[in-house]
Design a protein around this motif. Structure first.
Motif, PDB file in Angstrom:
ATOM      1  N   LEU A   1       0.831  -1.209   0.000  1.00  0.00           N
ATOM      2  CA  LEU A   1       0.000   0.000   0.000  1.00  0.00           C
ATOM      3  C   LEU A   1       0.865   1.260   0.000  1.00  0.00           C
ATOM      4  N   LYS A   2       1.922   1.193  -0.809  1.00  0.00           N
ATOM      5  CA  LYS A   2       2.778   2.368  -0.994  1.00  0.00           C
ATOM      6  C   LYS A   2       3.416   2.283  -2.369  1.00  0.00           C
ATOM      7  N   MET A   3       3.899   3.425  -2.860  1.00  0.00           N
ATOM      8  CA  MET A   3       4.457   3.496  -4.216  1.00  0.00           C
ATOM      9  C   MET A   3       5.931   3.123  -4.267  1.00  0.00           C
ATOM     10  N   ILE A   4       6.656   3.336  -3.174  1.00  0.00           N
ATOM     11  CA  ILE A   4       8.096   3.082  -3.142  1.00  0.00           C
ATOM     12  C   ILE A   4       8.413   2.198  -1.943  1.00  0.00           C
ATOM     13  N   PRO A   5       9.083   1.069  -2.153  1.00  0.00           N
ATOM     14  CA  PRO A   5       9.461   0.239  -1.000  1.00  0.00           C
ATOM     15  C   PRO A   5      10.494   0.942  -0.134  1.00  0.00           C
ATOM     16  N   GLN A   6      10.435   0.647   1.153  1.00  0.00           N
ATOM     17  CA  GLN A   6      11.367   1.221   2.117  1.00  0.00           C
ATOM     18  C   GLN A   6      12.082   0.090   2.847  1.00  0.00           C
ATOM     19  N   VAL A   7      13.141   0.457   3.568  1.00  0.00           N
ATOM     20  CA  VAL A   7      13.908  -0.539   4.306  1.00  0.00           C
ATOM     21  C   VAL A   7      12.981  -1.355   5.204  1.00  0.00           C
ATOM     22  N   GLY A   8      13.116  -2.661   5.135  1.00  0.00           N
ATOM     23  CA  GLY A   8      12.276  -3.578   5.894  1.00  0.00           C
ATOM     24  C   GLY A   8      11.141  -4.174   5.082  1.00  0.00           C
ATOM     25  N   ASP A   9      10.862  -3.600   3.912  1.00  0.00           N
ATOM     26  CA  ASP A   9       9.755  -4.091   3.082  1.00  0.00           C
ATOM     27  C   ASP A   9      10.189  -5.282   2.236  1.00  0.00           C
TER      28      ASP A   9
END
Length: 199
Positions: free
Chosen positions: A58-66
């Motif tokens: 449910l986001k456009m850009i993955p972040q650390v931990g994803d």
């Protein structure tokens, strides 16, 4: 600790990863977009899918931990580290010769779609299709009205991301050959990048 492998400017490279191995991708000179794909080793028809990843995170850009998810909704990679500002793209399709035709090229232009095929060919493999890649360090801002723009990258030399494989997989890269739009920085000159398998 593995050795650095070059992703030549305008070309592709691929590697096999066992579940649990880590993969560091390095923006060696800064500003270079690196299209990134992952395929399950047991069946190349299962691959990292930006559509399924966005729907799950449910986001456009993955972040650390994803996790990054396959088209069968299984984690295939996990993003463990990101030394850059974290601006990556999950929307734009891999460039191809047709794209450069639309941009005014009248002769063949190196492109990420062909680079994926060439990288897998080196491993004796053929991609079943060209999935939409994770475009590392590609800066595509969007507006609340749904507009998109191609902007210069915000990465610097030596920026890196670190992934961990959740499945036995093949990861492929293209040092994007785009030299018409500003996605590879001022002057639009594509440069080499590197990756390293760890563990």
């Amino acid at each position: 600790m593995g050795q650095d492998v070059t992703i030549p400017a305008r070309h592709g490279k691929a590697t096999r990863l066992a579940a649990g191995q880590r993969l560091r991708v390095i923006n060696t000179h800064g500003d270079q977009v690196v299209d990134t794909w992952a395929f399950a080793q047991h069946d190349l028809r299962e691959f990292m899918s930006m559509e399924h990843t966005r729907a799950t995170l449910l986001k456009m850009i993955p972040q650390v931990g994803d996790h990054l998810y396959t088209n069968r909704r299984r984690p295939i990679l996990t993003l463990l580290e990101d030394s850059s500002p974290g601006i990556h793209d999950t929307v734009i399709a891999a460039c191809d010769d047709y794209r450069y035709g639309l941009l005014g090229c009248t002769e063949y232009h190196d492109n990420c779609t062909d680079n994926l095929a060439a990288a897998l060919f080196e491993l004796g493999l053929t991609p079943p299709e060209t999935p939409s890649p994770l475009n590392l360090w590609m800066n595509i801002p969007w507006t609340k009205e749904g507009g998109l723009s191609f902007e210069e990258p915000v990465s610097k030399p030596g920026d890196h991301v670190l992934f961990e494989a959740k499945l036995d997989c093949i990861v492929a890269f293209s040092a994007c050959p785009q030299d018409i739009l500003p996605i590879n920085g001022v002057g639009h000159a594509p440069t080499e990048a590197h990756f390293r398998v760890e563990g």
